[in-house]
Design a protein around this motif. Structure first.
Motif, PDB file in Angstrom:
ATOM      1  N   ARG A  99       0.838  -1.215   0.000  1.00 37.86           N
ATOM      2  CA  ARG A  99       0.000   0.000   0.000  1.00 37.86           C
ATOM      3  C   ARG A  99       0.866   1.256   0.000  1.00 37.86           C
ATOM      4  O   ARG A  99       0.532   2.247  -0.657  1.00 37.86           O
ATOM      5  N   GLU A 100       1.952   1.229   0.758  1.00 40.99           N
ATOM      6  CA  GLU A 100       2.866   2.376   0.775  1.00 40.99           C
ATOM      7  C   GLU A 100       3.492   2.583  -0.605  1.00 40.99           C
ATOM      8  O   GLU A 100       3.607   3.710  -1.082  1.00 40.99           O
ATOM      9  N   LEU A 101       3.885   1.485  -1.236  1.00 41.31           N
ATOM     10  CA  LEU A 101       4.471   1.564  -2.573  1.00 41.31           C
ATOM     11  C   LEU A 101       3.452   2.103  -3.579  1.00 41.31           C
ATOM     12  O   LEU A 101       3.786   2.939  -4.424  1.00 41.31           O
ATOM     13  N   LEU A 102       2.210   1.654  -3.461  1.00 42.24           N
ATOM     14  CA  LEU A 102       1.141   2.134  -4.336  1.00 42.24           C
ATOM     15  C   LEU A 102       0.951   3.643  -4.180  1.00 42.24           C
ATOM     16  O   LEU A 102       0.931   4.384  -5.164  1.00 42.24           O
ATOM     17  N   GLY A 103       0.843   4.107  -2.949  1.00 44.24           N
ATOM     18  CA  GLY A 103       0.674   5.532  -2.687  1.00 44.24           C
ATOM     19  C   GLY A 103       1.864   6.339  -3.170  1.00 44.24           C
ATOM     20  O   GLY A 103       1.700   7.405  -3.796  1.00 44.24           O
ATOM     21  N   LYS A 104       3.058   5.849  -2.899  1.00 41.89           N
ATOM     22  CA  LYS A 104       4.281   6.539  -3.325  1.00 41.89           C
ATOM     23  C   LYS A 104       4.354   6.612  -4.848  1.00 41.89           C
ATOM     24  O   LYS A 104       4.703   7.652  -5.411  1.00 41.89           O
ATOM     25  N   SER A 105       3.984   5.529  -5.512  1.00 39.52           N
ATOM     26  CA  SER A 105       4.009   5.491  -6.977  1.00 39.52           C
ATOM     27  C   SER A 105       3.039   6.515  -7.565  1.00 39.52           C
ATOM     28  O   SER A 105       3.372   7.223  -8.518  1.00 39.52           O
ATOM     29  N   GLN A 106       1.844   6.599  -6.993  1.00 39.04           N
ATOM     30  CA  GLN A 106       0.852   7.563  -7.480  1.00 39.04           C
ATOM     31  C   GLN A 106       1.364   8.995  -7.309  1.00 39.04           C
ATOM     32  O   GLN A 106       1.225   9.817  -8.214  1.00 39.04           O
ATOM     33  N   LEU A 107       1.949   9.281  -6.164  1.00 41.96           N
ATOM     34  CA  LEU A 107       2.482  10.628  -5.917  1.00 41.96           C
ATOM     35  C   LEU A 107       3.633  10.956  -6.867  1.00 41.96           C
ATOM     36  O   LEU A 107       3.732  12.091  -7.361  1.00 41.96           O
ATOM     37  N   GLU A 108       4.488   9.981  -7.123  1.00 44.34           N
ATOM     38  CA  GLU A 108       5.610  10.196  -8.040  1.00 44.34           C
ATOM     39  C   GLU A 108       5.123  10.499  -9.453  1.00 44.34           C
ATOM     40  O   GLU A 108       5.655  11.377 -10.126  1.00 44.34           O
ATOM     41  N   ILE A 109       4.109   9.775  -9.905  1.00 40.25           N
ATOM     42  CA  ILE A 109       3.551   9.999 -11.247  1.00 40.25           C
ATOM     43  C   ILE A 109       2.932  11.400 -11.310  1.00 40.25           C
ATOM     44  O   ILE A 109       3.138  12.139 -12.277  1.00 40.25           O
ATOM     45  N   GLN A 110       2.161  11.773 -10.293  1.00 39.47           N
ATOM     46  CA  GLN A 110       1.542  13.102 -10.269  1.00 39.47           C
ATOM     47  C   GLN A 110       2.598  14.195 -10.255  1.00 39.47           C
ATOM     48  O   GLN A 110       2.470  15.198 -10.964  1.00 39.47           O
ATOM     49  N   ASP A 111       3.650  14.000  -9.469  1.00 34.13           N
ATOM     50  CA  ASP A 111       4.730  14.993  -9.393  1.00 34.13           C
ATOM     51  C   ASP A 111       5.450  15.123 -10.734  1.00 34.13           C
ATOM     52  O   ASP A 111       5.713  16.231 -11.207  1.00 34.13           O
ATOM     53  N   LYS A 112       5.709  13.991 -11.366  1.00 30.58           N
ATOM     54  CA  LYS A 112       6.370  14.007 -12.672  1.00 30.58           C
ATOM     55  C   LYS A 112       5.485  14.705 -13.710  1.00 30.58           C
ATOM     56  O   LYS A 112       5.974  15.481 -14.532  1.00 30.58           O
ATOM     57  N   GLU A 113       4.178  14.440 -13.654  1.00 32.15           N
ATOM     58  CA  GLU A 113       3.256  15.081 -14.588  1.00 32.15           C
ATOM     59  C   GLU A 113       3.287  16.599 -14.408  1.00 32.15           C
ATOM     60  O   GLU A 113       3.340  17.346 -15.376  1.00 32.15           O
ATOM     61  N   ARG A 114       3.275  17.048 -13.149  1.00 29.11           N
ATOM     62  CA  ARG A 114       3.344  18.496 -12.886  1.00 29.11           C
ATOM     63  C   ARG A 114       4.644  19.091 -13.424  1.00 29.11           C
ATOM     64  O   ARG A 114       4.636  20.150 -14.041  1.00 29.11           O
ATOM     65  N   LYS A 115       5.750  18.402 -13.200  1.00 30.33           N
ATOM     66  CA  LYS A 115       7.048  18.909 -13.665  1.00 30.33           C
ATOM     67  C   LYS A 115       7.124  18.971 -15.183  1.00 30.33           C
ATOM     68  O   LYS A 115       7.712  19.894 -15.742  1.00 30.33           O
ATOM     69  N   LEU A 116       6.548  17.977 -15.840  1.00 31.58           N
ATOM     70  CA  LEU A 116       6.590  17.945 -17.299  1.00 31.58           C
ATOM     71  C   LEU A 116       5.625  18.942 -17.936  1.00 31.58           C
ATOM     72  O   LEU A 116       5.918  19.498 -18.996  1.00 31.58           O
ATOM     73  N   THR A 117       4.476  19.163 -17.312  1.00 31.10           N
ATOM     74  CA  THR A 117       3.477  20.035 -17.933  1.00 31.10           C
ATOM     75  C   THR A 117       3.619  21.506 -17.542  1.00 31.10           C
ATOM     76  O   THR A 117       3.133  22.368 -18.281  1.00 31.10           O
ATOM     77  N   ALA A 118       4.248  21.802 -16.425  1.00 32.32           N
ATOM     78  CA  ALA A 118       4.365  23.200 -15.978  1.00 32.32           C
ATOM     79  C   ALA A 118       4.978  24.113 -17.048  1.00 32.32           C
ATOM     80  O   ALA A 118       4.424  25.183 -17.336  1.00 32.32           O
ATOM     81  N   PRO A 119       6.112  23.741 -17.664  1.00 34.01           N
ATOM     82  CA  PRO A 119       6.669  24.630 -18.691  1.00 34.01           C
ATOM     83  C   PRO A 119       5.765  24.747 -19.931  1.00 34.01           C
ATOM     84  O   PRO A 119       5.723  25.804 -20.569  1.00 34.01           O
ATOM     85  N   ILE A 120       5.028  23.690 -20.230  1.00 33.88           N
ATOM     86  CA  ILE A 120       4.112  23.722 -21.372  1.00 33.88           C
ATOM     87  C   ILE A 120       2.979  24.708 -21.077  1.00 33.88           C
ATOM     88  O   ILE A 120       2.648  25.556 -21.914  1.00 33.88           O
ATOM     89  N   ILE A 121       2.423  24.613 -19.881  1.00 30.20           N
ATOM     90  CA  ILE A 121       1.332  25.508 -19.486  1.00 30.20           C
ATOM     91  C   ILE A 121       1.809  26.958 -19.487  1.00 30.20           C
ATOM     92  O   ILE A 121       1.107  27.846 -19.976  1.00 30.20           O
ATOM     93  N   GLU A 122       2.988  27.181 -18.964  1.00 28.70           N
ATOM     94  CA  GLU A 122       3.540  28.543 -18.922  1.00 28.70           C
ATOM     95  C   GLU A 122       3.662  29.130 -20.330  1.00 28.70           C
ATOM     96  O   GLU A 122       3.283  30.279 -20.580  1.00 28.70           O
ATOM     97  N   LYS A 123       4.174  28.326 -21.243  1.00 27.61           N
ATOM     98  CA  LYS A 123       4.334  28.811 -22.616  1.00 27.61           C
ATOM     99  C   LYS A 123       2.973  29.018 -23.290  1.00 27.61           C
ATOM    100  O   LYS A 123       2.782  30.003 -24.010  1.00 27.61           O
ATOM    101  N   LEU A 124       2.019  28.122 -23.053  1.00 27.87           N
ATOM    102  CA  LEU A 124       0.679  28.285 -23.615  1.00 27.87           C
ATOM    103  C   LEU A 124       0.038  29.573 -23.108  1.00 27.87           C
ATOM    104  O   LEU A 124      -0.586  30.316 -23.879  1.00 27.87           O
ATOM    105  N   ARG A 125       0.208  29.852 -21.830  1.00 26.52           N
ATOM    106  CA  ARG A 125      -0.350  31.091 -21.266  1.00 26.52           C
ATOM    107  C   ARG A 125       0.296  32.320 -21.902  1.00 26.52           C
ATOM    108  O   ARG A 125      -0.379  33.317 -22.148  1.00 26.52           O
ATOM    109  N   GLY A 126       1.585  32.239 -22.137  1.00 26.63           N
ATOM    110  CA  GLY A 126       2.272  33.348 -22.801  1.00 26.63           C
ATOM    111  C   GLY A 126       1.717  33.593 -24.195  1.00 26.63           C
ATOM    112  O   GLY A 126       1.485  34.743 -24.594  1.00 26.63           O
ATOM    113  N   ILE A 127       1.495  32.520 -24.927  1.00 23.38           N
ATOM    114  CA  ILE A 127       0.935  32.636 -26.283  1.00 23.38           C
ATOM    115  C   ILE A 127      -0.477  33.210 -26.218  1.00 23.38           C
ATOM    116  O   ILE A 127      -0.827  34.093 -27.003  1.00 23.38           O
ATOM    117  N   MET A 128      -1.276  32.737 -25.261  1.00 25.46           N
ATOM    118  CA  MET A 128      -2.631  33.281 -25.109  1.00 25.46           C
ATOM    119  C   MET A 128      -2.578  34.774 -24.786  1.00 25.46           C
ATOM    120  O   MET A 128      -3.379  35.551 -25.293  1.00 25.46           O
TER     121      MET A 128
END
Length: 170
Positions: A99-128
C-alpha cells in the motif's frame, strides 16, 4: 476557485460591455492544448512509460502477495498457531509495504506530470497573452466542465494556440 475565476471574468466582461469598448471573448481547452502540443505528446509518452514501469512493479508485488496468501491458506491446517500467527503478521507487513508503494508510486507519477506540464502551461499562457493583447480580447476563459459550459466554436483558440506553440519549438 474555478467558479470564482469565471464570475470574475464575467464581471470584467460586463464592465467592458457597459463601456463603449467592444467585448471580445475567447476560450481555450488547456487539457486538449497540452496533449496536442509536440511537447505534450512527448511528456505523455514519458509518463506512460513510467506509469507502465510502476504498474509492472506493483503487479509483481501483487502476485507475490497472492502467492503468500495462498501458501498461508494451504498450510494453515498443518502449521502451529505460533507459526501461523507469524506468517499472518509477515503477510500483513507485506500488505502495508504494498500500500505504501502504491501511494508513493501515485504521488511520483503526479509529481512528474506536474514537472513535465508546468513549462508547457507557462508557454501556452504566454501565447494566449500575446494573442489576447494583439487582438484585443477582453478575456480568454479556460473551457472545462466547471467554467465554460458552452461557447461557439468560433471562440475556441485551442488549435491556434497549439499551432503557435509548436511553431515556437521548431
Amino acid at each position: 476557485m474555478t467558479k470564482l475565476l469565471t464570475i470574475a471574468a464575467f464581471l470584467f466582461a460586463a464592465t467592458a460591455f457597459a463601456s463603449d469598448t467592444p467585448m471580445k471573448i475567447g476560450t481555450i481547452d488547456m487539457q486538449k492544448a497540452i496533449q496536442a502540443t509536440d511537447a505534450g505528446k512527448k511528456a505523455k509518452k514519458e509518463l506512460e512509460k513510467e506509469f507502465n514501469d510502476k504498474k509492472k512493479e506493483l503487479q509483481d508485488k501483487e502476485k507475490d502477495l497472492k502467492k503468500m496468501s495462498e501458501d498461508l491458506e494451504k498450510k494453515s491446517m498443518v502449521l502451529s498457531d505460533e507459526v501461523k500467527q507469524k506468517k499472518q503478521m509477515e503477510f500483513q507487513e507485506e500488505m502495508v509495504k504494498y500500500r505504501e508503494l502504491l501511494g508513493k508510486s501515485q504521488l511520483e507519477i503526479q509529481d512528474k506530470e506536474r514537472k513535465l506540464t508546468a513549462p508547457i502551461i507557462e508557454k501556452l499562457r504566454g501565447i494566449m497573452g500575446q494573442i489576447g493583447e494583439k487582438e484585443k480580447y477582453t478575456v480568454i476563459l479556460e473551457k472545462n466542465e466547471n467554467a465554460v459550459m458552452w461557447a461557439p466554436k468560433t471562440l475556441d483558440l485551442t488549435e491556434r494556440v497549439v499551432s503557435e506553440f509548436n511553431k515556437g519549438n521548431k
